[in-house]
Scaffold this active site. Sequence first.
Site, short mmCIF file in Angstrom:
data_model
loop_
_atom_site.label_atom_id
_atom_site.label_comp_id
_atom_site.label_asym_id
_atom_site.label_seq_id
_atom_site.Cartn_x
_atom_site.Cartn_y
_atom_site.Cartn_z
N LYS A 167 -43.81 7.12 65.62
CA LYS A 167 -44.35 6.56 66.86
C LYS A 167 -43.22 6.19 67.80
O LYS A 167 -42.27 5.55 67.35
CB LYS A 167 -45.14 5.31 66.50
CG LYS A 167 -45.68 4.54 67.65
CD LYS A 167 -46.30 3.27 67.19
CE LYS A 167 -46.68 2.48 68.41
NZ LYS A 167 -47.09 1.15 68.07
N LYS B 68 -40.98 3.58 63.70
CA LYS B 68 -41.49 3.05 64.97
C LYS B 68 -40.30 2.65 65.83
O LYS B 68 -39.49 1.79 65.45
CB LYS B 68 -42.39 1.86 64.72
CG LYS B 68 -42.94 1.25 66.00
CD LYS B 68 -43.95 0.16 65.71
CE LYS B 68 -44.45 -0.46 66.99
NZ LYS B 68 -45.35 -1.57 66.75
C1 PBG Z 1 -47.96 -3.77 67.64
C2 PBG Z 1 -48.20 -2.42 68.18
C3 PBG Z 1 -47.71 -1.83 69.36
C4 PBG Z 1 -48.32 -0.59 69.45
C5 PBG Z 1 -49.12 -0.43 68.34
N1 PBG Z 1 -49.02 -1.56 67.55
C6 PBG Z 1 -46.84 -2.37 70.44
C7 PBG Z 1 -45.46 -2.80 70.20
O1 PBG Z 1 -44.86 -2.59 69.14
O2 PBG Z 1 -44.95 -3.42 71.13
C8 PBG Z 1 -48.15 0.39 70.58
C9 PBG Z 1 -49.28 1.32 70.82
C10 PBG Z 1 -49.29 2.01 72.13
O3 PBG Z 1 -48.40 1.86 72.99
O4 PBG Z 1 -50.25 2.77 72.35
N2 PBG Z 1 -46.77 -4.02 67.03
#
Ligand code: PBG
Length: 326
Positions: A249, A196
């Site tokens: 992601k 991520k």
């Molecule tokens: C929480 C989380 C996030 C997303 C999914 N879970 C945001 C972040 O890490 O700031 C992003 C999902 C999206 O942008 O569609 N940690």
Amino acid sequence: MTGYPENRLHRLRKTAGIRNLVRETKLSVNDLIFPLFVTHGENIKTEIKSMPGNYQISLDNLPREIGELTSLGIPGVLLFGLPGEKDETGSSASFRHGIVQNAVRVTKDTNPDILVITDLCLCGYTIHGHCGILNGENIDNDKTLDIYIEIALSQASAGSDIIAPSGMMDGQVGIIRKALDTNGYTGTAVMGYSAKYASSFYGPFRAASDSSPSFGDRNSYQIDPANWRMAMREIQEDVDEGADIIMIKPALAYLDIINRARATYNHPIAAYNVSGEFSLIKAGIAAGTLDAKTIILEILTSIKRAGADIIISYHAKEAARWLTEG
Ligand code: PBG
């Protein structure tokens, strides 16, 4: 015969029939997961401004939503909750009857066969909006893990099929796997948000889930967009810690990572086609410069072609309609 004019690749593209026959990647509704934002209150269905067609919905409206997804053939949902209260440690994330826990129950009561994936993080539940608890202004990784265990157990006990930790804490998958196993949830799967990135593509989501950090950024725990080797190490850790599914992601700016992961691992790979990717496309469609059906199916197909088995996307509903109408 080594090439043109004996070889003519156009022969394989001449008609729809032959194009269908030689198509290498076939997107299916079975590949798609739809993210849902659930909130307290009654009869709420508030459209998220930057994400047309996506809503914050209250639990009384959830059965209708699940019914729609079921009739579209979408196999699963990824649940995010907007809690009624926030504190320093995100206590409401592990309430027995917290918003997500109750949403899991309502979803399973509506359709026991729909796959329920629960996002596990603190950013939407803490006052400071970070994904872990703080020690001063720094993330306390190890104390955060203790809290993640409580959240995981509360989600599993509500009936979640797959726990998906997204906070990028070191050791999160392993500690959750162990807690699930020692508490009798050996059948509950873990999908790590393994690679991520610290991405600007999360902007619309943070508005939708009220989870922006109140100070600083997430660069001390999410991956630097410039790194691919680091992503492979993160994935390896999740694999070693027992992740059932690994996730990359965002998806579109990171197709190379999906592809490398596909070449290296035999685990199912999920890709998260995130909010910013969705909003951009919606803005282009609204401006009249992009054709909705072809651009969205092209994008989802490219994510699958890169190597993803599972695509989490806000486009899932519209794509499901097009995929099933043929
Ligand atoms: C929480 C989380 C996030 C997303 C999914 N879970 C945001 C972040 O890490 O700031 C992003 C999902 C999206 O942008 O569609 N940690």
